[in-house]
Every structure is written in structure tokens, then in C-alpha cells.
Design a protein around this motif. Structure first.
Motif, mmCIF file in Angstrom:
data_model
loop_
_atom_site.group_PDB
_atom_site.id
_atom_site.type_symbol
_atom_site.label_atom_id
_atom_site.label_comp_id
_atom_site.label_asym_id
_atom_site.label_seq_id
_atom_site.Cartn_x
_atom_site.Cartn_y
_atom_site.Cartn_z
ATOM 1 N N UNK A 1 9.856 40.872 51.224
ATOM 2 C CA UNK A 1 9.578 39.986 52.351
ATOM 3 C C UNK A 1 8.750 38.799 51.859
ATOM 4 N N UNK A 2 9.321 37.571 51.861
ATOM 5 C CA UNK A 2 8.576 36.397 51.374
ATOM 6 C C UNK A 2 7.268 36.152 52.125
ATOM 7 N N UNK A 3 7.168 36.643 53.363
ATOM 8 C CA UNK A 3 5.923 36.461 54.128
ATOM 9 C C UNK A 3 4.728 37.128 53.430
ATOM 10 N N UNK A 4 5.018 38.111 52.560
ATOM 11 C CA UNK A 4 3.931 38.796 51.865
ATOM 12 C C UNK A 4 3.381 37.964 50.700
ATOM 13 N N UNK A 5 4.102 36.893 50.345
ATOM 14 C CA UNK A 5 3.688 36.067 49.205
ATOM 15 C C UNK A 5 3.083 34.738 49.670
ATOM 16 N N UNK A 6 3.716 34.098 50.660
ATOM 17 C CA UNK A 6 3.227 32.794 51.135
ATOM 18 C C UNK A 6 3.148 32.799 52.656
ATOM 19 N N UNK A 7 2.474 31.774 53.208
ATOM 20 C CA UNK A 7 2.348 31.619 54.653
ATOM 21 C C UNK A 7 2.852 30.238 55.051
ATOM 22 N N UNK A 8 3.240 30.098 56.296
ATOM 23 C CA UNK A 8 3.669 28.798 56.807
ATOM 24 C C UNK A 8 2.527 27.794 56.714
ATOM 25 N N UNK A 9 2.883 26.559 56.369
ATOM 26 C CA UNK A 9 1.933 25.437 56.253
ATOM 27 C C UNK A 9 0.975 25.588 55.071
#
Length: 591
Positions: free
Chosen positions: A252-260
Motif C-alpha cells: 500500500x503506497x499510503x504506508x510510504x508517502x502521504x498526500x501533499x
């Protein structure tokens, strides 16, 4: 008020002396009203006029149109223009010159609507930038008040970046461009994104012209998808594929980076027109294999987490970015073809043994069965010949049953070793997959890791007993249980079966024995080695008939002989025979 002053002109024939001296009684009230009315603007209902804002508050706006009274307009009609102030000239629509309270009723909204359609068309033709008030959310976008017309602002046209919270724009006044008008249905579509795209396009061209492979740039995370992350490089978007986010596996890419989030990325590749830009994040850090402990070697035990499962094996991450493969054959000492899912699942924390290690190719193979002793190393100790055990049926073949005594120890029960008496055509008639079955070890093949097992050997061979019971010529009651082309299978009880050919199934009345009939059968052949008993029903009555005929035939033969003796000629008597004998003797002596 200055405009109102300019519009008021003194009457040419007004007598100021009489007015100052108070001697104006000769002037009637009607004349005074007329003189007053003539100083005011002439307005008609349902017309659009210009007015001057003389007061503004939260509830209402007071507008002077040069009439005898000022008009009141709800402040909500000016929401599109939050900068409205005293002194501004606005268009108003005269709804009523005087209501019950004597109040002038005006509408700014209706004044805008009366000319709004011409305005929006002109704004589209001239590519004019206009102001609009965002009234509310709707499906797929927002509703914007433009010149009193409700226009649609698609969510994709609010900004160049994807918008996640539309509610933050409700109640705001923004600049827009009209991008589409449906003349038939009078639908208007506006865009705020179009205003900033022109500026971004110039920036984009400048950035693209300077792009180079290997270049490191700062960007902002614009969108996160299941397959990667889109990064805004300042008007130009690039994609970090999920495999380029980290040296380790990322589900899950959300575990590596966040929006903005602002991140540094490296340009990996782009097409000739530089429209598709491939970015990397993991490439900014050293490869984990390069940092792998140099002391680790084949045979060492390592701990890791299962990150991927396939039928053929499991990938285990021993440290971020360093993975080893456990092939399914290295998960168990069992020889059965099985799937890795039978042993492990994603997320399992396990210990394994390093089987191979190639630092140049960055490959590692692992095993977990090596953590347990190979049961075949000491197979003769735990499963010696003639020992009895309970096994689990794994599968069938036409020639036997494969069973498992424990994980990694398999054996075969040949179909001929299932029963002493029952003729088993297929093992499924005798047992079923998953069932338990008692066995005895007949032979050990350590090299091929196979045990020869038997089931019938758990009991004494009943054919030793049958040999004395089913002797040739003995008669037993039997039941026909199966009819075949070559004959019939006959059950004699106690799991003993015999076989009778069609000619031995003929009954005394000449008919053929049928399925399910119980009849007496005579044993005409017994073979202990091949476990075969040949039977005959016909012989049970044919043999009896033959004996009876034989018994009655011998007395008749003696009577016939006596009759023949009695019919001999009278000259041939016993006395004559004696005389002839003596004569013969004398003749022989004389000679």
C-alpha cells in the motif's frame, strides 16, 4: 447623494418671498405634492435602473435610485460580491414602487438575470474572466452563481490538483472562465482550473526542457493509487511506480508517502515527448543487499516475514529489501505435491535455514523443513518391518492406496494387500481419502523413501481354514451377488466368494439362475494360492442323477446274461465240454 442633488432643479415660477414670509396659503397641497414629485426621478415598475448603495449590513443593502424613498434589497443577493461597499452603483429591478408600508421594493437578482444570458455568452466569446459565488455542492462538482445564473463547476475544474474536500469552497467567491454553454437547455459550465493552466503551461515547458535522467528534483505528492504515486514537479507530473517506492515490498503506497508531502525523487526515464516521466524514490538510498552482513553464509538460521505467497513457494523478507525464496519442496519432508499456502501465509514471522546465497545475483534460497529431523534417516527404528501403525489415506490409484504415517513418511498398500477374501476392483470400494487405516510394514525402500504396507496382514490368512472347509465336492449354500458376461460371483458368507460359469448356473428345470438367487453350489475347484473357488449349481443335481442311473444300470445287465445262457443250443452241455476236453488231452499225449 451628489447624483440626487444634480437631478433636483428649482421650479422656475416658485415664489420664495411668499414661502419665506409664510404667506403661502394660496398654494394648495396638491400643488406642493406636484412640485415635490417633479423633483424626483420618474420610475416605472418592472424596469431595470441603476442605483447607488447607501448602506450595507449583514441582512440588507439600501439602494437609492433617486425616488422619493430608498429601496431595500436582501444582502443574500450580493453574496457573489463580498466586496460590495457604500457608493457602489448596482443594477436593480423595480418590483413595486410602494408596498403596504410605503416601501420601495427592489431586486438586484432579477436585474442581473434580465441581462445575464447576454453577459455569459459575451464572456464565453471574449474569454473573459468573471466572478462567481459558490453556492453549494452537487454530484460531481459545485453550483456557482454567475450573473444570477446557476452554473456548474465540475470537480476536475476546481484546481489543477485533485480536490478531496469540496466543502471548503462553499461560500467562496472565485474567478472563473466560462468553458461551455448549452443554448437549448441554458446550461453553463465554468472552470477555475483553466485560469491557472495557462500560467502552469509556461512553467511546465521550462521544467520539461531541463529534464535529464538521473536528475534529482523536489516534488509534491499529488495523488496516491494502488499502483503508484503521482508527484507534481511544479506543473509537470511524474509517476513513482509502487516497485520504485522502496527496496522492500510495498502493498500500500499510503504506508510510504502521504498526500501533499514534499519528497525528493530521481528521474528514471521519460518518453521522447517527455509526457510520461518515470520517477524513483528508493534509488536515493543504497541497495539493502550491499548492506547485508558479510558474515552470513549457507547453513545459517535467519528470521524474516512472509511477504508474498505463490503456489510454488513463499518469499521471506529477512531485512528490508533482502528476500529469500522458500520453495514448496523445502517446506516439508513430505513428497506430496502441495501448495505453499498449506504451510505459510502472508505476514507470518518465521525462522529458516539459508540453503543458497548469491550476493552478485542478489538471490537467496531458504528452507524450513531443515529445522526438523528427516524422518527417513532413522526410518528402520521407528517403522521396522512387521511393525503395526495407523496411517491416513492420502489418495488412490488403480493399483493401491497411498497413505501417510506422519509428515514426510508415505507408504503404499497394494490393492492385493487390502483383503484376504474380498476381491477389490478399486481402492475406493474399501476406504476413502482422509480416513484412518491400520497397516503393517511389509518392506522399506529407504533410497526411494517408500514403505510397502499391508492391511490384510493384520489378520491370519483365512484361506488356511477355507482349505479344509471348501474341499472339492463339498456343497454349500450361496447367493448370486453379481452377474457377468463370463459367469456369476457367488457369496458363500464370511466374505468368501466363488465363481460359477454360465453352464454351471443352469437349474434343474433348464432355466438360468438369476441375480440374488440363493442356491446350493458344489465346489469343483479350490486354489489356495490364487484364492479361487470355482462353483457349480448344475453339478449338485447332475451328479446325483448320474449316480442314480449308474446304480440302476448294473442289475439289468446280469438278467440279460442269464437269458443268453438259457438260449444256448442243447447239444452244448457241461458234460459234453468235459468229454471233449479229455479227448483233446489223449490226442496230444499220443502225438
Amino acid at each position: 447623494m451628489s447624483e440626487l442633488t444634480n437631478k433636483v432643479q428649482p421650479l422656475a415660477d416658485f415664489n420664495w418671498d411668499e414661502f419665506e414670509n409664510g404667506s403661502h396659503v394660496s398654494i394648495s397641497k396638491e400643488e406642493l405634492d406636484k412640485a415635490y414629485d417633479e423633483t424626483l426621478n420618474k420610475v416605472s415598475e418592472h424596469q431595470v435602473v441603476d442605483g447607488t448603495v447607501i448602506s450595507v449590513d449583514k441582512k440588507e443593502v439600501i439602494v437609492n435610485i433617486g425616488y422619493k424613498s430608498d429601496g431595500i434589497i436582501p444582502a443574500s443577493e450580493f453574496r457573489y460580491n463580498p466586496e460590495l461597499k457604500v457608493g457602489d452603483v448596482v443594477e436593480v429591478y423595480v418590483e413595486n414602487q410602494e408596498d403596504k408600508k410605503g416601501q420601495l421594493i427592489l431586486s438586484h437578482k432579477k436585474a442581473r438575470l434580465s441581462k445575464s444570458w447576454e453577459r455569459v455568452n459575451a464572456a464565453l466569446d471574449n474569454q473573459e474572466i468573471i466572478q462567481g459565488y459558490i453556492k453549494c455542492r452537487t454530484k460531481g462538482g459545485m453550483i456557482v452563481d454567475v450573473f444570477g445564473i446557476e452554473a456548474f463547476l465540475p470537480g476536475s475544474q476546481i484546481d489543477v490538483h485533485p480536490i478531496r474536500d469540496y466543502d471548503q469552497f462553499v461560500g467562496k467567491t472565485m474567478e472563473f472562465k466560462i468553458v461551455k454553454i448549452n443554448q437549448e437547455f441554458r446550461n453553463v459550465v465554468v472552470s477555475h482550473k483553466a485560469l491557472i493552466e495557462a500560467e502552469l503551461e509556461a512553467q511546465k515547458k521550462e521544467i520539461i526542457s531541463k529534464l535529464e535522467k538521473g536528475q534529482i528534483l523536489e516534488g509534491t505528492v499529488k495523488n496516491i493509487t494502488s499502483y503508484g504515486v503521482f508527484v507534481d514537479l511544479g506543473g509537470v507530473d511524474g509517476l513513482i511506480h509502487i516497485t520504485d517506492l522502496s527496496w522492500g515490498r510495498v502493498d500500500d503506497p499510503h504506508k510510504v508517502v502521504e498526500l501533499d508531502q514534499k519528497i525528493n525523487v530521481v528521474i528514471l526515464d521519460f518518453d521522447d515527448e517527455k509526457k510520461r516521466i518515470a520517477l524513483g524514490l528508493k534509488q536515493l538510498t543504497p541497495h539493502p543487499w550491499d548492506a547485508l552482513d558479510s558474515e552470513i553464509k549457507v547453513g545459517d538460521h535467519v528470521k524474516g516475514k512472509v511477504v508474498v505467497i505463490a503456489d510454488y513457494g513463499a518469499f521471506v523478507e529477512v531485512q528490508p529489501g533482502v528476500e529469500g525464496l522458500i520453495h514448496v519442496s523445502e517446506m516439508s519432508w513430505s513428497q506430496h505435491l502441495r501448495s505453499a499456502q498449506d504451510f505459510l501465509k502472508v505476514g507470518d514471522e518465521i525462522e529458516a535455514v539459508i540453503l543458497t546465497l548469491d550476493r552478485d545475483e542478489r538471490k537467496m534460497s531458504l528452507g524450513i523443513k531443515q529445522l526438523k529431523e528427516d524422518p527417513w534417516e532413522t526410518i528402520e527404528v521407528k517403522y521396522p518391518v512387521s511393525s503395526k501403525h495407523t496411517a491416513k489415506v492420502r489418495n488412490f490409484t488403480n493399483f493401491g492406496v497411498f497413505v501417510e504415517l506422519e509428515e514426510g513418511v508415505d507408504g503404499l498398500i497394494h490393492i492385493s494387500d487390502l483383503s484376504w477374501t474380498k476381491k477389490v476392483k478399486h481402492p475406493s470400494e474399501f476406504t476413502q481419502v482422509g480416513a484412518s487405516i491400520d497397516v503393517v510394514v511389509l518392506d522399506i525402500d529407504k533410497e526411494n523413501r517408500r514403505l510397502s504396507l499391508g492391511h490384510k496382514q493384520l489378520e491370519d490368512n483365512p484361506w488356511d481354514v477355507f482349505e479344509g472347509e471348501y474341499t472339492v465336492g463339498s456343497i454349500h449354500q450361496g447367493k448370486i451377488t453379481e452377474l457377468l458376461e463370463k459367469g456369476a460371483v457367488v457369496s458363500l458368507g464370511k466374505d468368501v466368494e466363488g465363481f460359477a460359469t454360465p453352464k454351471h448356473l443352469v437349474k434343474e428345470d433348464g432355466t438360468q439362475a438369476a441375480m440374488g438367487e440363493e442356491l446350493p453350489f458344489k465346489v469343483i475347484e479350490f486354489n489356495k494360492d490364487s484364492k479361487r473357488i470355482i462353483l457349480s449349481h448344475s453339478r449338485t443335481f447332475e451328479d446325483a442323477q448320474r449316480e442314480e442311473r449308474k446304480a440302476t444300470k448294473k442289475p439289468r445287465a446280469k438278467k440279460e446274461d442269464s437269458v443268453k445262457i438259457e438260449n444256448q443250443p442243447a447239444a452244448t452241455t457241461l458234460g459234453d465240454i468235459d468229454v471233449l476236453a479229455q479227448l483233446k488231452a489223449q490226442l496230444e499225449k499220443g502225438e
